[in-house]
Structures are given as C-alpha cells and as structure tokens.
Design an enzyme around this catalytic site. Structure first.
Site, PDB file in Angstrom:
ATOM      1  N   ASP A 138      25.517 -36.100  -9.182  1.00  0.00           N
ATOM      2  CA  ASP A 138      25.561 -36.261  -7.738  1.00  0.00           C
ATOM      3  C   ASP A 138      26.048 -34.931  -7.149  1.00  0.00           C
ATOM      4  O   ASP A 138      26.473 -34.018  -7.872  1.00  0.00           O
ATOM      5  CB  ASP A 138      26.436 -37.441  -7.317  1.00  0.00           C
ATOM      6  CG  ASP A 138      26.030 -37.961  -5.936  1.00  0.00           C
ATOM      7  OD1 ASP A 138      25.382 -37.209  -5.177  1.00  0.00           O
ATOM      8  OD2 ASP A 138      26.361 -39.102  -5.600  1.00  0.00           O
TER       9      ASP A 138
HETATM   10  C1  NOJ Z   1      25.465 -37.610  -2.359  1.00  0.00           C
HETATM   11  C2  NOJ Z   1      25.079 -39.058  -2.483  1.00  0.00           C
HETATM   12  O1  NOJ Z   1      26.083 -39.762  -3.172  1.00  0.00           O
HETATM   13  C3  NOJ Z   1      23.772 -39.268  -3.196  1.00  0.00           C
HETATM   14  O2  NOJ Z   1      23.427 -40.629  -3.084  1.00  0.00           O
HETATM   15  C4  NOJ Z   1      22.710 -38.384  -2.651  1.00  0.00           C
HETATM   16  O3  NOJ Z   1      21.476 -38.652  -3.276  1.00  0.00           O
HETATM   17  C5  NOJ Z   1      23.136 -36.943  -2.858  1.00  0.00           C
HETATM   18  N1  NOJ Z   1      24.367 -36.715  -2.125  1.00  0.00           N
HETATM   19  C6  NOJ Z   1      22.091 -35.938  -2.424  1.00  0.00           C
HETATM   20  O4  NOJ Z   1      22.026 -35.870  -1.061  1.00  0.00           O
END
Ligand code: NOJ
Length: 754
Positions: free
Chosen positions: A281
């Site tokens: 993430d």
């Molecule tokens: C953080 C989020 O937790 C995740 O769900 C998302 O896909 C990513 N950022 C990318 O934007």
C-alpha cells in the site's frame, strides 16, 4: 530517425493496435519470455521494475526516472496523451523497452460513478456489480489505466471505520460473491484487451478489523477467525484469478502486513498457490518504521522482500536499499528475481509489450447512455426501504406539491461518495433535478434548510418549514458528505452530522408526511430519526445517477429491492455490531431499558443478561433487511435429508410467494447454525443467497446446496472440521427472521450401523 518522428510512428502504430487486443500468450510462452528478459536485466533494471511512483505529468524528473529504468509502474496519471508520452519513454528510450503499467484507484467507476461498493453490496446482485466493473474498465482503459486497486474485500464489522464505504459490508459470503463478480467485470475474459484492467484484491489482510474502527489501527485476530471470516473473500479472489493483491497498512497480531511472511508467503503463495502480483500500500513499507517493526528503511526493504511484496508503492525502500542488500548478501538476487518475475508476468498478461499505447482515436470513452442506465439501475437496486407507513410511493392523485429539503438534495459532489478522484460533478444528476423533471419544476418547492451535512447554521430552517407547510409531502434528503467516509475518515459518533436531525424534527412538526432519504458512506445510528419520519430510504452514496434512481423509487415506477449488507446500530456505542456474532452464556432476555429502572433498584433486579441499558440488544435494522412495495411469504425449508455425514451435502428448498399487489424482487437468504461445537459458533451465518423477481401472486422455489465447506470451520489454526452434531438451517428475508429446521451431521460409522 529523430525522436520526434519515432514518437509519431509509435503513436501512429498505437492507434492501429490499441483497438484490438494483442493475442493472449499462453502461460508457458509468458514464462519463457519473462525468463529470457530477466536473464538480460541488470540488478538496477530489476529494482526499477519493483518501484511504483505517483504520476505528475510529463515532467523532466519523471522522464529521467523512466529513462534510467528506475520505475516500473505509475499510479494516478490519467491524461491519455501524457500516458502515451511516458510510455513512449519506457518503450523507446530504455535499453530493454519494458512498458510501464498505469494504475489508478478506480473504485466504483471512473467517470460514470456507480454506488459506493457498500451500496453495490446492498443490491445483493453480482450481475450489477460485474456490469459496473466492466463499464469502469472500459472508461478507465480508454485513457490507458490497465490496473485498478479494487475490489476491497475487507470485512468490516464496525461502522465507525470510514473505509466500510469501500467494501461489501460485514459478511464474508456476500463479500466473496460480489468481489468475484467485480474481478470478472474488470478483467473480462481476456486481459490483453485494452478495455480491461487488472483487479487488485485489497487490503491483505484484516484491515477492516481496525481496533475501535479507527483507520490504520492495530488488529488482533485469532487465526481461526482470520480464516473463517477475513481471509474467506481473499481466498476466493485468488482462486478467481485476481491478477494482483495489495497488502494492508495494519499490523496483524503484531506483524505489519507489508512484512508479514506468514500471510504473504506461507498462506497466499504456498498454501493457496497464488501466482499473481503483490503491491504494497502507499508508503506501507516505510511505515513499518513507525509501527516499530523496522529499524530503518533498509531494514523495512529487507523485511518486505522477504515477506513477498513485489512492488514498493511510494516508499522508495527498494530503489534506496535493495542494491546494497543484494551486494552485501542480505537479500539474494534470486529472491529479487522472483518479485520481478511477477511484475513482468503481469505486463505480458496485460498485452502491454505488444500493445503499450492508448488508442487516441477512441480515448475518453465516457458516459455512454447504456452506462448511465446501468448506473441508474444500480442505484435502484441499492437503495433500501427501511420504513414505510404508507407515505411511499408518492401518490400522484393526492400529492400535487412536493417539498424537497435537505443538504443532500442537490449535492452533485457529495452524492458521488468517497474515492472518486476522476469525478466530473457536472455529470451527477441530483434528486432535485430528477424530481423536477419527473413532477414538473412548478410542483417542486426546494428549500435546502442546511447548506451541507455538517452545517450547524439554522438560518435556512424557516424557509424549509415554510416549504413543507405548502407541500403535500416532504422529501428530506439528509446524510453525510462524501468526505466523511473513506480512508482516514472515521467517526466515533454515528449520528447525522450538523443540525440535520433538528431540521427533521421541525419538518415533522408541520404535520406533513415526511420521507427521510439518507445518502451516506456508512450505516448511521438513526433510532430517533427512524421513529420520527413516516418513511425512511437509505441510499449509500449512489454516484452519477443517484437522482433518477431515487426518483423512480420514490414515485414507485421502480420497486425497492435493496437489502442491507450491514447491521444498523441504534447507537454508536454498539459498534462493532454484526449479525454473525456468538452467543454469550447469558443471552439477552427481559431487557429493561434505562428509563424503566425504578429508583434505587437492586443491582440484580433487572436481570443479569447481555444487553445495553440504553441500546438494548441487537440492530435497529438487521443485516439483510429491506422492505418493498409488495410483500413476500416464505414456506418452511424442505431438506433433502435430516442426517448427513461430515463429507455429505444437503439440498435446501424454500418456496417464496409474492403476496402483494406489485411485482418485486426479493433476496432469499440461506442461514445456518452449528449448535454445539468444540469452538463456539456464531448464532447464524449466511451461506447463500438468491435475488428473484416475482409477479403478484407468483411463487418460486429457490434451491440451495449446503456442502461440507459451508458447515466447516477452522480449528487449531489452518485445520478445518465439520463436527458431528445438530445444525439448523433456514431461508429468510433477513438475519432476524426465518423458521429454522434441524438436521444432524453424524459420524459415518453411526450411519452405517443403522
Ligand atoms: C492507499 C489506500 O489504502 C489504497 O486502498 C489505495 O489503493 C492506495 N492508497 C493507492 O492510492
């Protein structure tokens, strides 16, 4: 040839190529190409493939990263011309010409916005979810986005958690069915087609169990519960071929997911045989430092590589430290190769080597009439009728004037919900607009009363009350702005924000029938509001076509068929609240509420069972709940056997009749209970569902199969068992109803001896 000409030719050939898919390569062919490419890559080039950066246009610095091979994929770049130019740099101006992947959070639509995933879950209709994903892939694919970070299949049992909006609710069986449908919709039957996207099952794992519903918070989940509930949809998505997974921010039982070898390697890869790609993430590798799991970024990089995180999204851990780790022998190059292999594999699967560019001739395919119609149908199937004292549908013969009140009546931005980075709000059709079109502008008296949902300023109340007094019915559109749910937007208080509840009281005091229509990112605690309003419609943020969908339902042109994918609390303090709970040794009975306790009552005089003095016990509206303009009757379930062996199966049939005067759709829900087990089992668990449409008076028999996997649960970690003993099974309209019938699972020896 100069580079300008090369770019022109590349883009020209892209135009010819991009409409058609590159022929999908066989797995063996992909493997051999990946191996060949890997054998020609330097360590530096390999590390570059593992690095994902956020886009910022065709900027010199980004071009530099691409030309030096320091980036393998880019998120958040959605201008197709920029996509093509950056791609041209990767394909034409690097030694090996490895294409980039462009990724984006396309969560519930790209331009045509569908209901938030929680709303899609309320449809209980996998076909709607698949269609929405298909449309999203076509629209996003038309600007070069070939990888979406969706679906989120985190089970969420706590409405305080803002990200409950992004998933399919509290139940693993429902989330599994809808998550699989979404993957199918995104990926289609041939991932090389430019109008498909690689799906991403996220967030692996346990993220929805964040303690106290606070985002990113720690989780502690026993392995049996983890596997019975939280991992169940992930396993199904791995089996369904979700091309990618994303690990989560949280620590799970003390180990952050980004460094969790047990989860990422032992369970996902070794046990489930998953061969897709794992992305971190955003910054989650680096965040293992504040977690207290990594000493520094170098240490975090080593831990993430060891766990099996293929792509580092925005931590700069791999580009910063992997080379040194390999050179010092702390990470083997073979391990790095295994990560790079997954990245290259995805690029081949997407057909990017053959077809890297966006076809500018058909770019920006947005808002097709059929897509808007599909989005409207999704709203119609997702809205839940929670209460109706006969006010709905709006009776045209009695209703001449309609008061439209509330901050969500004309909220083009907020009705779209969370995670809509690509929203063009002028395309959102609001309830106000749709009702004006339906009933004529002259018959709608609009007075919002409040400017936005958190508004505490009551200066608009008098106009709203005046409007209500002039009307035959009041439609009050309340709820939450989009920004009150989603990532890092958790709430400890689940009541309607701002002065919305007070406005409802004032509207009710006019004596006019009041319909409360809530648009929100989560289930709110609306005990008082549901008592006050004459009818209540709950619509999780519905997206572009919220207005037309709701107008059709309110007018009765379409019937309600949404059913809740979550348990509605009476009060915030009940959270976490979920229907598939376990019993206590003292189940709630003889509930005495706080105002009924006599003064100086003895401590035990109100009984000693498990409930709250103020909220009682259970949900205000249970999981699976939703009314219709018609009524349905369920027969008792009929079983194919009353005894089965632990490896046996059972058929359950139930006849459902439309007993009302209108056609309508009903969601038949199959529940089971294992009464006595070596680990206490939940009082009810969903094991299947089917949405059926019935004409007035029509009956249909639904049939479910119960297999051993439906009766099994995890004991001793990964081990599963179907334990002999008494079970109940029933088919019901929601988690609080139904007529359970019993059957027994008996040891094979007992069956044989009869
Ligand atoms: C953080 C989020 O937790 C995740 O769900 C998302 O896909 C990513 N950022 C990318 O934007």
């Amino acid at each position: 040839m100069n580079s300008k000409n090369r770019l022109f030719l590349a883009l020209l050939s892209a135009c010819c190529l991009a409409t058609a898919s590159a022929a999908a390569l066989s797995e063996a062919e992909i493997n051999s190409r990946v191996n060949d490419l890997l054998s020609r890559m330097t360590l530096e080039e390999k590390i570059g493939q593992l690095n994902q950066l956020s886009g910022y246009g065709y900027a010199p610095e980004m071009v530099g990263h691409i030309r030096s091979g320091a980036v393998g994929s880019i998120l958040n770049e959605v201008d197709p011309e920029v996509v093509n130019k950056l791609q041209h740099e990767a394909v034409e101006n690097t030694r090996l010409g490895i294409p980039l992947i462009f990724a984006r959070d396309v969560i519930h639509g790209f331009k045509t916005i569908f209901p938030i995933p929680l709303g899609q879950a309320a449809t209980w209709n996998p076909a709607i979810v698949e269609e929405g994903a298909r449309i999203a892939a076509d629209e996003a694919g038309s600007v070069g986005i070939r990888w979406t970070f969706s679906p989120m299949v985190d089970i969420a049992r706590d409405a305080r958690w803002g990200r409950i909006a992004e998933g399919f609710g509290e139940d693993p069986v429902l989330a599994t069915a809808l998550g699989v449908a979404m993957v199918k919709g995104y990926q289609g039957d041939d991932l090389t087609k430019p109008n498909t996207m690689a799906a991403c099952a996220k967030h692996f794992a346990g993220y929805g169990a964040a303690e106290a519903g606070k985002d990113y918070n720690t989780t502690w989940i026993p392995e049996e519960l983890l596997r019975d509930v939280y991992l169940r949809p992930f396993k199904a998505l791995a089996d369904a071929g979700s091309a990618t997974f994303m690990c989560s921010f949280n620590d799970i039982n003390g180990v952050p997911s980004s460094g969790n070898r047990k989860l990422l390697q032992n369970i996902l890869r070794d046990e489930w045989g998953y061969d897709g790609l794992m992305v971190s993430d955003w910054g989650s590798i680096q965040q293992m430092i504040p977690h207290g799991y990594s000493e520094n970024l170098r240490h975090a990089a080593a831990q993430a590589v060891d766990a099996g995180v293929d792509i580092d999204m925005e931590s700069y851990a791999y580009t910063g430290h992997l080379r040194d780790l390999v050179e010092k022998g702390e990470v083997s190059e073979a391990r790095v190769d295994s990560l790079v292999r997954n990245v290259l594999n995805l690029k081949y699967r997407l057909g990017l080597f053959e077809n890297p560019y966006v076809d500018m001739a058909s770019a920006k395919r947005f808002y097709a009439p059929a897509s808007l119609e599909a989005a409207r149908r999704a709203v119609e199937e997702s809205a839940i009728l929670l209460k109706n004292s006969g006010t709905l549908p709006i009776n045209n013969s009695k209703v001449k004037k309609i008061a439209v009140i509330g901050p969500m009546a004309d909220a083009q931005h907020d009705q779209a919900g969370t995670w809509v980075f690509d929203l063009e709000k002028e395309h959102s059709v609001t309830p106000l607009t749709a009702l004006q079109q339906m009933y004529g502008k002259e018959n709608i008296i609009y007075a919002p009363g409040l400017e936005y949902t958190r508004d505490l300023n009551t200066k608009g109340f008098s106009d709203a009350v005046k409007a209500a007094k002039k009307a035959d019915v009041v439609l009050y559109f309340a709820g939450e702005e989009a920004v009150l749910s989603g990532e890092a937007h958790c709430r400890a208080d689940l009541s309607l924000p701002g002065a919305q509840s007070r406005l409802l009281d004032e509207l009710k005091a006019t004596g006019k029938p009041v319909v409360l229509i809530v648009q929100a990112g989560r289930q709110l605690a609306l005990m008082h509001e549901c008592e006050t309003a004459d009818a209540v419609v709950y619509c999780f943020h519905g997206g572009t076509m919220t207005g037309p969908g709701l107008a059709n339902l309110l007018a009765g042109t379409t019937n309600f068929s949404g059913r809740s994918p979550v348990s509605f609390p009476r009060m915030s303090g009940q959270e976490p609240l979920y229907y598939n709970r376990k019993n206590t040794g003292r189940p709630a009975e003889g509930i005495t509420l706080i105002n009924d306790i006599p003064l100086e009552a003895g401590q035990t005089s109100t009984g000693c069972t498990s409930f709250y003095l103020d909220a009682g016990d259970g949900a205000l509206f249970p999981f699976g709940y939703g009314l219709s303009y018609t009524t349905f009757a369920y027969s008792d379930p009929v079983l194919s056997a009353t005894e089965i062996a632990p490896d046996g199966s059972l058929t359950v049939k139930c006849t459902i009749t439309n007993t009302g005067k209108r056609a309508g759709a009903e969601v038949a829900q199959l529940y089971i209970r294992d009464h006595v087990a070596s680990l206490v089992r939940p009082v009810r668990e969903l094991r299947g569902f089917e949405k059926i449409t019935l004409q007035p008076g029509e009956s249909r028999t639904v049939e479910f199969q119960l297999h051993p996997s439906d009766l099994a649960f995890h004991i001793n970690g990964a081990q599963t068992a179907v334990e002999p003993g008494e079970f109940s099974v029933w088919v019901a309209p929601n988690a609080n109803e139904g007529n359970p019938v019993k059957f027994n699972v008996v040891k094979p020896a007992e069956i044989a001896s009869r």
